[in-house]
Design a protein around this motif. Structure first.
Motif, PDB file in Angstrom:
ATOM      1  N   LEU A 310       1.004  -1.189   0.164  1.00  0.00           N
ATOM      2  CA  LEU A 310      -0.249   0.283  -0.120  1.00  0.00           C
ATOM      3  C   LEU A 310       0.690   1.379   0.121  1.00  0.00           C
ATOM      4  O   LEU A 310       0.430   1.817  -0.950  1.00  0.00           O
ATOM      5  CB  LEU A 310      -0.839   0.094   1.276  1.00  0.00           C
ATOM      6  N   VAL A 334      -1.559  -1.288  -5.787  1.00  0.00           N
ATOM      7  CA  VAL A 334      -2.569  -1.689  -4.571  1.00  0.00           C
ATOM      8  C   VAL A 334      -3.495  -2.798  -4.607  1.00  0.00           C
ATOM      9  O   VAL A 334      -4.214  -2.836  -3.365  1.00  0.00           O
ATOM     10  CB  VAL A 334      -3.071  -0.028  -4.833  1.00  0.00           C
ATOM     11  N   ALA A 364      -7.303   1.299  -0.153  1.00  0.00           N
ATOM     12  CA  ALA A 364      -7.068   1.056  -1.218  1.00  0.00           C
ATOM     13  C   ALA A 364      -7.904   1.096  -2.412  1.00  0.00           C
ATOM     14  O   ALA A 364      -8.089   1.570  -3.118  1.00  0.00           O
ATOM     15  CB  ALA A 364      -6.565  -0.788  -1.515  1.00  0.00           C
TER      16      ALA A 364
END
Length: 401
Positions: A310, A334, A364
């Motif tokens: 992330l 992501v 995300a």
């Protein structure tokens, strides 16, 4: 006796260690301050150059072309236009000219009636401010009117036959030259303005997510707590990003040479809202990661991997938006983070761990929205990246978008 000496020696060693720590911290802060100042000079060098060129040209136009022997107000107006905040220069120029006009009108009238002097200066400035406020002027108009009145009293008196309207003309010249320098001669790159403002927020967010991932991998709650404290600074940086977006829009509107940046700038502007959501949800993620570590919950390796990917996605988002590219790499990374979070949940997590997994998914989705995807598409991709049996159910409700 020996025990007492050891205690004294231990206390002295502890004091020495504390002093060394403080000195080291002060030294690091000093280096950071110098670096920040050098960076500030670099960031504002073009602005300083714009102001210098605008002052020179305003004087030249008023003095050498139009024949004004004392064009004080032209360079002042030009620099005033350039010194205003990005995104407000057009409005600032109009306000500046209005302020000069009010200051000249009141100042000239009172100078004729009461003459020059200290008390006259105070009275003229006071009356200029009162009249400008009564007329509904902004802070910029009030300030300019007062400053103009000061100059009128402080400058040597001009012959009575000299008309006063050239001072207003000087203000018009200065404001026009300032805008011309911004729009035509030395236009800033609007995308670079915004990218520079976004860098502290996105880099800090990515860095602290990486620190959190390392803390999860090493089961170190102290590092995660440090990341949480540093992450709070990101919200301050977001205010600067909004100001930069206004300045970028203004430059892209005024400068023909920068019209080709409008599309990329629009994408950055649309992303800012979801970057802000990502910052908020990352804060929840890191806070729950601290609790996960402090409660000694199970932490699968995939959880740390999800947070680390992330962080990488945030870095890629910054790089691709700054370059005006379609953020495909950020989207791919992501979704890998979401997939890793799903694996972590399948392997078994505690209550706070399930919240970390859920916040990875929520953040995300924010990052995907920041790449330009619609909400339904972003959420569909997130669901596809996680198998149905891995979807967390024991979690707090994600922040609304």
């Amino acid at each position: 006796m020996e025990s007492a000496r050891n205690k004294v020696r231990s206390a002295a060693d502890l004091d020495s260690e504390r002093v060394n720590h403080v000195v080291s911290e002060l030294s690091e802060r000093s280096k950071t301050t110098v670096q920040d100042r050098v960076q500030a000079v670099r960031a504002n060098f073009v602005l300083a150059l714009q102001a210098g060129v605008a002052a020179l040209l305003a004087w030249f136009v008023s003095h050498d072309i139009l024949g004004n022997p004392d064009p004080v107000f032209a360079p002042i107006s030009a620099v005033g236009t350039l010194a205003s905040s990005l995104g407000q220069r057009l409005r600032r120029t109009i306000e500046l000219i209005l302020g000069v006009a009010v200051g000249i009108g009141i100042g000239d009238l009172l100078v004729i009636l009461v003459g020059h002097g200290a008390w006259q200066l105070g009275a003229i400035v006071t009356l200029s401010i009162i009249v400008t406020i009564f007329l509904g002027g902004s802070v910029a108009v009030v300030t300019q009117a007062a400053a103009t009145a000061v100059l009128l009293v402080a400058l040597p008196p001009k012959p009575m036959m000299d008309p006063e309207f050239p001072r207003v003309v000087d203000a018009l010249i200065g404001g026009g030259v300032g805008l011309a320098v911004v729009a035509l001669l030395l236009p800033l790159n609007p995308l670079r303005i915004v990218d520079r403002a976004a860098r502290p927020a996105l880099e800090t967010l990515a860095e602290q997510l990486t620190v959190t991932a390392d803390a999860l991998a090493e089961r170190d709650p102290g590092r995660a707590q440090t990341a949480l404290e540093r992450l709070r600074r990101v919200e301050e940086y977001m205010d600067g990003l909004q100001d930069a977006l206004e300045g970028g829009r203004e430059t892209a509107t005024l400068a023909p040479a920068r019209w080709n940046r409008r599309r990329a700038l629009t994408r950055y502007a649309e992303s800012a809202e979801y970057i802000n959501h990502a910052v908020h949800n990352s804060g929840v993620l890191v806070r729950r990661a601290v609790t996960t570590l402090e409660d000694d919950e199970p932490i699968p390796a995939a959880m740390a991997s999800a947070v680390r990917q992330l962080a990488d996605a945030v870095r890629l988002l910054h790089q691709e938006l700054g370059a005006g590219l379609e953020p495909e790499a950020a989207r791919e990374r992501v979704l890998r983070a979401v997939s890793a979070a799903g694996r972590a949940y399948s392997e078994g997590v505690g209550f706070s761990g399930s919240v970390v997994v859920a916040q990875v998914r929520t953040t995300a989705s924010d990052v995907l929205r920041a790449t330009g995807l619609e909400r339904t598409e972003a959420n569909r991709l997130v669901r596809r990246a996680v198998s149905p049996q891995a979807a967390p159910t024991r979690t707090a409700r994600p922040a609304a978008h």
